[in-house]
Every structure is written in C-alpha cells, then in structure tokens.
Design an enzyme around this catalytic site. Structure first.
Site, short mmCIF file in Angstrom:
data_model
loop_
_atom_site.label_atom_id
_atom_site.label_comp_id
_atom_site.label_asym_id
_atom_site.label_seq_id
_atom_site.Cartn_x
_atom_site.Cartn_y
_atom_site.Cartn_z
NE ARG A 1 -2.02 -12.51 -10.50
CZ ARG A 1 -1.34 -11.73 -11.33
NH1 ARG A 1 -1.65 -10.43 -11.41
NH2 ARG A 1 -0.38 -12.21 -12.09
CD GLU B 1 -0.95 -21.00 -14.40
OE1 GLU B 1 -0.36 -20.28 -13.58
OE2 GLU B 1 -2.02 -21.58 -14.16
CG ASN C 1 4.95 -14.59 -14.04
OD1 ASN C 1 5.53 -14.07 -14.98
ND2 ASN C 1 4.12 -13.94 -13.27
CB CYS D 1 -2.32 -12.89 -18.28
SG CYS D 1 -2.35 -14.58 -17.66
CG HIS E 1 -2.09 -0.96 1.03
ND1 HIS E 1 -2.84 -1.45 2.08
CD2 HIS E 1 -2.63 -1.51 -0.09
CE1 HIS E 1 -3.78 -2.25 1.61
NE2 HIS E 1 -3.67 -2.30 0.31
#
Length: 585
Positions: free
Chosen positions: A305, A440, A463, A511, A198
């Site tokens: 997500r 993936e 990833n 993505c 944050h």
C-alpha cells in the site's frame, strides 16, 4: 459472564495477563489565551523553534531506547513524531498566528494542534486516527516546554513497585509504551487506537499483551480492580471468578502450544498434507511492517500500500520519495516479488494540500483509479518511480477499484508515455512493468473475462468485494454480523475470478482480510487459490493451517459452500471440516 464485567476492544498484541489495574491520566498544562507585544513577536518565534529542537532531542533519546529494547526497525516509529514536530507547513502556520495575531508561542501552537486533532479525530481514516497518539505526544511535550509546566501522568492504583499491573489509559503513546517496565507492567488497555497504531506495534514487539479501542474503559475499570486481559481476543474481564481464571489458564496453555507449532511453521514449506503447494506473501501497509513480514516468512509482498505517503501530509510525495521507499522495500525482499498498488485515494485519504469537494458517500465516489486517471500530477510521478525501481527488481503494478477495461488501457498508456520520457531523459528504468488489477466489485467480477485480456494478474480485495456485494459498510458496528466474507454470493464471485484467471493463464491471488483468517483461508484454498497475501502477524498461522488441512478436504467444503443458502451454513461446514486437523483453539 455478566455483561457488566466484560469489555471488548481490539486485540493488538497477543497474550493473557491477570493483574490489578493502574489508571493513567494525563494532566495537560493549562494554556491561557495570551497576546504579546509587537516587540516580543520575534522572541516568541524563537521560543517556538527552540521548543521544537528540545522536543526532537527528547524523541531521539526515546528512539535509542526503543532500538535497545525492541530493535532498529521498531525505533523508526519515532521518526514519524520527529517529522510531525518538524513539519514545515504546520510550524509556518503557527508562526503566522504569532506574527499576525500577536499570540504567545504556546497559545498559537495549541490553536493549530487542536485544529489538526479535530480534523483527524473526525476523519473516517484509520491511518489518521492512528496518528492522533503521535500528535498528542508532540502536543504534550511542546506545551510542557513552552509553558514551563511539563505534563504530568497521574497514576491511580497499586503503587508497589514489585507488583504486576495492567495499565489503563485513554490514549497510549509510543513514548509511554517504551518506558514501561516489562516485569512490572504485564498488560495495556487503551480506549483509543487500532492494530496499526504505533503504540500497538511497539507493544507487540515488546511482548506486552494489549487491547485497544476499548470504549468506556476508564469509566468502567476502577483503579486497583482485578482485570483478566486477552490480547488476542481483545477482551477484558473485570473481577473474574475462579472458573474464569481457570478457563483463561487452559486457553493460555493451548495457545502457547500452538505458538510453538507456528514458530516451527515459519521455516517450513507452505504445502498441504496431500501435496498442494501455496505461495504466501505479505501485505505491507506501513514501513514498520517490512521487517515483521520478513521475520514471519513472507515470500514477497503481494500488496504494498502506498497511501501512507499521502495521508496526513500537507503535500504530495515526490517521485524521488516514492522511489526511495520502493527501493527500501525491494532491497528488504531481494529476489522476491513486490506488488505495488497505485494510490487508493478517496474520501479522507488525500493530502491536506489537495483540495477536493466533500462527498456524502466517499466509498461510492471519486476514489482509487478514478482519481489517478483524472489527476495525472498524482499518478504520473508514481508511475515513473515504479518504472525506475523495476529496472532491476521484480516489481508489478496493481490498479485498485478497476471496473472497466478502458481504465486499464488508459493507465497502461500513461505508463508507456512515462517510460518513453524516462528513456529520452537517459534515466535508468524498465520499459514496462506487469500491470494487474484488484477485483473489488461485482462489476469487476462480471467483466473478469474481459479484464483478463488486458491484465497480467488479478488480486482479489475481499474487504471491498464483500462490502459492495452485500451492501454492508464494513466499518458499521451495527452491521458487523452481516459483513460475511463467507457469504455464498461472495463465495461464488471468488470461484468465478479464479476460474477466469486459470482459463486466461494469468495468476490470481487474494490480498484482503480473508487471506489472513484461518477458516476463510481454507475456503480460498479449496476454491483453487494458491497465492495468498497475508497480514504479517498472521503469516505463521495461515501457513500452519494450510499445512494441516488436506487440499481434498478444503476443496470438498468449498464446493459445498458454493451451493449453500446462508453464510452461517458455510461457516459451520468450515468449522466441522477443519476441526479434525486444527482442533478447538
């Protein structure tokens, strides 16, 4: 550059700053173990609840200040701290300690706060580690109120209010960030934190260059030392010499020119100089990324997500909670597609109330679609929420870590069952939604032709695909150089997936982080990918790159990459091919 004078971290807010360092350390109040009498228990519980009320009021003031300085969306960051301060299960456990062990409110609160801090700090989840600063901020406020000794920030370094400084601290909280004077504080350094923390989001919104995850910064940066901070590269130069300062000025000037070009690219079409058109969508990990994705020109959401609805919570999210969040996202992206990924749970990403056995290697264990299919009480409410929002929105469902056709068929069967139940109950919902999968693993690549027969689309999660293909843990710093998405083995897998998708007539996108990197985005374009889902801050850069590099050039270098023998050769050829169009930036 002497290695002793160079520190590396994570660039979380771009910009270059040069100023003397102010070191900030928090002096937390000492909380002794204190027991109370039986007749004092109720008053201690009352003190705890009063402290929560006072803390929430203080957070509301900070939220208003953020709203004025950074914007409405950014101000919602403090909602996470409010929820944490008011967490029913956590406060119930603190009250239990007070009543059962007859502990003072501050002693019981500190015990429980430290318990959670240790749990999150030892987790491999980035999301939980990002929440540590929020937890620390609540802990500081609550203990200060309960002990009557507010925590004091000790500032060491230049004290002249007119002087520009760079703040160095162990853990940067949103509360401290928003209270900093932008004219006085020109840079931020924190030993803890990541791009999605944050404080990082706030620093970016406020335009303060920042580097986080700079291990050892407090030990190496003395108060008053001159620091050259690069918030994009994530570097800190201590006591830079004149030549290093001049180099920084040149880089800053070049970067400012590029930023003007990027700003102009936001409103321009994503089309190559030779007419190849692309679709650029945004990855949305947290609610705070919705507005940035819109501002940066995302044509929709290619990866929504949903794990933040679960991680760090004490209970599973309800169907209505998920529906409300999906409505918030789809309303923001009205008329544009939104791809919702089902829960990618596993290892450390479980709610506290969901008990799972310890696994020595969670990335090869019970996770993602396996959890959803094995635990329908998690999956079915999410399916219902997706069906409800799809009644009048362009929504698709994406299943993570699929490796078998039967996994897709089982998920679709459950989706059909929930659609029938919603219809029988008279609830407005879609009869079905397009279901696709994330590619993936090498297994998914090998079975891509079979998966294409039961899927509406593919999206490559580069990833994990890189991690599983190369047997390299992407979180292992020692192996960082070996984690190469441009490795020829990965390039060949990427080529096969897009070719299978084209043959089956289904759309294929990427993505993962490859889509957000300029050079690998060119590689993907050359392989035939026309849809990329990108991290919001990178959208303008990727659009500018795709608008600058002809498709013919990208195709030529991608073809050569398939026949390369080493990732270094692929990277070198990408750099040579793109330099005439992108320059050295």
């Amino acid at each position: 550059m002497n290695a002793e004078r160079l520190l590396k971290g994570i660039g979380v807010s771009p910009g270059v700053a040069y100023a003397s360092a102010v070191v900030v350390r928090w002096d937390l109040p000492d909380v002794p173990d204190r027991e109370v009498g039986a007749d004092e228990v109720d008053s201690e519980v009352a003190r705890l609840r009063a402290a929560v009320t006072e803390t929430v009021a203080a957070l509301a003031q900070l939220q208003e200040r953020v709203r004025e300085r950074a914007g409405v969306e950014e101000s919602k960051i403090f909602e996470a701290q409010v929820m944490l301060a008011q967490d029913v299960d956590f406060l119930r456990s603190v009250e239990h300690l007070i009543r059962k062990n007859r502990l003072s409110a501050e002693t019981a609160f500190e015990y429980k706060a430290l318990e959670i801090r240790n749990l999150w700090a030892n987790s491999s989840s980035t999301r939980l580690r990002d929440r540590l600063a929020d937890l620390g901020a609540i802990q500081i406020r609550m203990l200060g109120i309960l002990t009557g000794k507010p925590a004091v920030a000790v500032w060491s370094g230049p004290s002249d209010g007119a002087e520009q400084v760079i703040v160095v601290t162990h853990e940067l909280s949103p509360g401290l960030t928003v209270q900093l004077d932008r004219d006085h504080v020109v840079g931020l350094v924190s030993e803890e934190g990541t791009r999605t923390s944050h404080a990082a989001i706030l620093a970016h919104s406020l335009g303060i260059p920042a580097v986080m995850g700079a291990a050892g910064a407090l030990a190496k940066i003395r108060p008053g030392a001159m620091v050259l901070l690069d918030g994009q590269a994530g570097t800190l130069h201590l006591d830079p010499d004149p030549s290093e300062l001049e180099d920084a000025r040149v880089r800053l000037s070049r970067r400012q020119k590029t930023e003007l070009e990027l700003e102009a690219a936001i409103s321009q079409p994503a089309e190559s100089p030779d007419g190849r058109r692309y679709a650029l969508l945004g990855n949305v990990d947290l609610p705070e990324e919705i507005q940035p994705a819109l501002r940066q020109g995302a044509g929709g959401v290619g990866l929504l997500r949903t794990e933040f609805l679960v991680t760090g919570r004490t209970q599973l999210p309800t169907e209505d909670e998920q529906y409300a969040y999906f409505r918030r996202v789809t309303e923001a992206f009205a008329g544009r597609p939104v791809v919702i990924r089902s829960f990618d749970l596993g290892g450390d990403k479980f709610p506290a109330a969901f008990q799972t056995p310890h696994e020595p290697n969670p990335f090869l264990g019970w996770r993602s679609i396996r959890v959803c299919l094995d635990e329908p009480e998690i999956f079915r409410p999410q399916l219902r929420a997706v069906l409800r929002i799809a009644a009048d929105r362009d929504v698709q469902l994406m299943l993570p870590l699929v490796m078998e056709v039967d996994e897709v068929l089982e998920a679709k069967r459950m989706l059909d069952e929930e659609a029938a139940r919603l219809a029988a109950a008279g609830v407005r919902a879609a009869r079905t939604v397009p279901v696709g999968v994330m590619i993936e693993t090498p297994a998914a690549v090998a079975l891509a032709d079979q998966l294409a027969q039961v899927c509406a689309f593919f999206s490559v999660g580069s990833n994990d695909l890189t991690q599983y293909t190369l047997a390299v843990d992407r979180g292992n710093a020692r192996l960082a150089a070996r984690f190469a998405p441009h490795h020829p083995a990965v390039v060949r897998e990427l080529a096969r997936v897009v070719e299978v998708g084209a043959a089956a007539g289904i759309p294929v996108s990427v993505c993962g982080e490859m889509a957000s990197d300029p050079l690998t985005a060119v590689l993907l374009a050359g392989l035939g990918y026309t849809t990329l889902s990108v991290a919001p801050p990178s959208l303008p850069l990727i659009k500018w790159v795709l608008r600058s590099v002809p498709y013919a050039v990208a195709h030529e270098v991608a073809t050569a990459a398939r026949d390369a023998t080493a990732p270094a050769a692929v990277l070198a050829s990408l750099q040579r091919a793109t330099e005439p169009f992108l320059g050295r930036r």
